[in-house]
Design an enzyme around this catalytic site. Structure first.
Site, PDB file in Angstrom:
ATOM      1  N   LYS A 229       0.858  -1.185   0.000  1.00  0.00           N
ATOM      2  CA  LYS A 229       0.000   0.000   0.000  1.00  0.00           C
ATOM      3  C   LYS A 229       0.894   1.234   0.000  1.00  0.00           C
ATOM      4  CE  LYS A 229      -3.908   2.089   2.550  1.00  0.00           C
ATOM      5  NZ  LYS A 229      -4.836   1.965   3.692  1.00  0.00           N
TER       6      LYS A 229
ATOM      7  N   SER B 257      -9.943   2.304   2.859  1.00  0.00           N
ATOM      8  CA  SER B 257      -9.006   3.002   2.016  1.00  0.00           C
ATOM      9  C   SER B 257      -8.048   2.081   1.262  1.00  0.00           C
ATOM     10  CB  SER B 257      -8.170   3.979   2.854  1.00  0.00           C
ATOM     11  OG  SER B 257      -7.378   3.283   3.798  1.00  0.00           O
TER      12      SER B 257
ATOM     13  N   SER C  34     -10.322  -0.076   7.057  1.00  0.00           N
ATOM     14  CA  SER C  34      -9.735   0.008   5.718  1.00  0.00           C
ATOM     15  C   SER C  34      -9.061  -1.243   5.191  1.00  0.00           C
ATOM     16  CB  SER C  34      -8.728   1.151   5.663  1.00  0.00           C
ATOM     17  OG  SER C  34      -9.406   2.349   5.472  1.00  0.00           O
TER      18      SER C  34
HETATM   19  N1  GLN Z   1     -13.310   4.663   6.126  1.00  0.00           N
HETATM   20  C1  GLN Z   1     -12.761   5.135   7.365  1.00  0.00           C
HETATM   21  C2  GLN Z   1     -12.329   6.566   7.225  1.00  0.00           C
HETATM   22  O1  GLN Z   1     -12.632   7.127   6.240  1.00  0.00           O
HETATM   23  C3  GLN Z   1     -11.625   4.256   7.791  1.00  0.00           C
HETATM   24  C4  GLN Z   1     -10.386   4.553   7.051  1.00  0.00           C
HETATM   25  C5  GLN Z   1      -9.248   3.650   7.469  1.00  0.00           C
HETATM   26  O2  GLN Z   1      -9.426   2.645   8.128  1.00  0.00           O
HETATM   27  N2  GLN Z   1      -8.057   4.084   7.116  1.00  0.00           N
HETATM   28  O3  GLN Z   1     -11.720   7.129   8.069  1.00  0.00           O
END
Ligand code: GLN
Length: 496
Positions: A76, A151, A175
């Site tokens: 990532k 994400s 995410s």
């Molecule tokens: N979707 C969540 C956010 O927007 C979690 C993001 C994540 O776990 N990095 O913060």
């Protein structure tokens, strides 16, 4: 080979059915084929991959290879990779080349894995659909009109399309698990502190956790082995022994007490998703586990709690991107203030700005007690709920997401609806618990994920339950058509 897991590819390398160079070429070919449609990667590192593969082949021939030597991997783009651009999918870091490797990247390098490139993601890991990336949205390989989740959407889409057998990922509020569910792959978020955060660009430091996306739970166990462990360079890394996860996979299901969360089966859950998750419970029951309902009364407060704590921490973590210490710098600044203001205005996308503004507000002198302190108190109550639940059961099981993958653009204009996607995943982050999502069926032709949550450092037990399920079912082996099939590695040449 489309259905092949990391475990079987590693076995193929060991048996000299193909060399790492052949395998790497095959996966690079798949990436080239899929990238225009999926946009799963920000950077492809073909040249260094082939060099790393050749080095891996030397180790394999010399008999000094480890279990992951020669296996292709995608990182990532939140993990610093020395000499290779690390963007966090932001304009802010679009030309940043880190002088060092994240601890996790270094561990995978030492293990002999071959990095194919860096995965696309939501900007600074803020998002649930991958639509906030400066490099454009990632598409779901099951249906190009749908989001892959976020994400870590690039990581999940890449593994689903079999562009690599594993991709690293991070989970602050879901995410890893949410995109894994939406793309039909296995996603593991370890216990907070189990895997080092050193060199992983910080979003919300008390919630961020590095993990992995793979095809199977067995593969997740193999990779956790390579990345877990104490790191003196991460002050929240925990110094507890790393068990033999492959051995732990064999734990019996007989007598395992599975709790299903009342709060996860209420309003908002798509009935077809619920059905697939309930069907998965029957599999564990057949294997001898018992199922009982447990309630975590404070869990419904997890989304509002998260959306105070996470922005607060992000507003302070992202202060370093000011055009001076790190990040994009505007042209011809009038003075220092103008430089800060315009560099940040130009460098950050709108979701990141929304979070920074919310975070600054909840931390401000007049509102700290009303929002931030209150959120921390609720977080403690959610923690207590989980502790109580794990006095009664060994694992918690429920849906990963309320629905299957939604359409690109469907939720971008309404942040609250977007935030509600993480309603089932955020609790584990607030409490620092290990959790994973594994494929358990399809609804309307799109993958459904079932989520497992364990007590702190009970990754072994959780992986064993996932593995037992995957021995009885083949949902995890289903891959979307059109991506990998055309690119088989040569199986005739063997290793040099
Ligand atoms: N979707 C969540 C956010 O927007 C979690 C993001 C994540 O776990 N990095 O913060």
């Amino acid at each position: 080979m489309a259905d092949q897991t990391l475990a079987s590819l590693a076995a193929g390398l060991k048996a000299r059915k193909y060399s790492s160079v052949e395998l790497t070429k095959a996966f690079l070919g798949r990436i080239e084929h899929a990238q225009p449609a999926l946009n799963a990667l920000v950077t492809v590192t073909a040249e260094s991959a082939l060099a790393a593969a050749a080095a891996a082949d030397v180790r394999i021939a010399a008999g000094t290879a480890g279990p992951l030597t020669g296996v292709p991997i995608i990182h990532k783009d939140i993990f610093c990779t020395s000499g290779v651009r690390t963007t966090c999918a932001s304009k802010m870091l679009s030309n940043f080349i880190s002088p060092y490797d994240a601890t996790l990247v270094g561990k995978y390098k030492d293990a002999g894995t071959v990095m194919l490139g860096k995965a696309n993601m939501d900007e600074f890991a803020m998002g649930s659909s991958n639509e906030t990336s400066f490099f454009g949205a990632v598409k779901n390989p099951w249906d190009l009109a749908k989001v892959p989740g976020g994400s870590s959407g690039g990581s999940a889409a890449a593994v689903a399309a079999r562009l690599a057998p594993l991709a690293t990922a991070t989970d602050t509020g879901g995410s890893i698990r949410q995109p894994a569910a939406l793309c039909g792959v296995t996603g593991l978020k370890p216990t907070y502190g189990r895997v080092s955060r050193y060199g992983m660009i910080a979003f919300a430091s008390s919630l961020d956790q590095a993990g992995v996306i793979t095809v199977s739970a067995e593969d997740a166990a193999l990779t956790l082995q390579a990345m877990a462990g104490f790191d003196p360079r991460d002050s929240t890394s925990v110094d507890v022994p790393v068990p033999d996860y492959a051995a732990e996979l064999q734990q019996p299901m007989r007598g395992l007490r599975i709790g299903i969360l009342t709060e996860f089966f209420g309003e908002g859950l798509d009935p077809a998703v619920e059905q697939a998750v309930r069907d998965s419970l029957a599999v564990w029951q057949k294997l001898g586990a018992t199922i009982q309902e447990v309630s975590l009364p404070n869990l419904p407060l997890s989304v509002p709690t998260y959306y105070v704590v996470a922005p607060a921490e992000c507003s302070s973590n992202l202060a370093r991107f000011d055009g001076v210490r790190f990040g994009h710098r505007c042209e011809d600044p009038k003075d220092l203030l103008d430089l800060y203001k315009r560099s940040r205005a130009e460098g950050f996308g709108s979701e990141v700005k929304r979070r920074i503004m919310t975070g600054t507000y909840v931390l401000s002198a007049g509102y700290y007690d009303a929002y931030y302190l209150k959120a921390q108190r609720v977080r403690a109550l959610i923690n207590q709920d989980f502790r109580r639940a794990f006095g009664e059961v060994d694992l918690l099981v429920g849906p990963t997401t309320p629905t299957v993958a939604f359409g690109l653009g469907d939720k971008t204009s309404d942040p609250i609806t977007m935030y509600l996607n993480d309603i089932y995943t955020i609790g584990a982050n607030l409490a620092g618990l290990p959790a994973m999502s594994i494929p358990c069926g399809f609804a309307a032709g799109l993958p459904v994920g079932v989520q497992l949550i364990g007590p702190h450092f009970a990754e072994g037990r959780m992986l064993a339950a996932a593995h037992a399920y995957q021995r009885e079912t083949d949902w995890h082996l289903r891959a979307p058509s059109g991506w990998a099939a055309d690119f088989e590695p040569s199986t005739t040449g063997g290793a040099a």
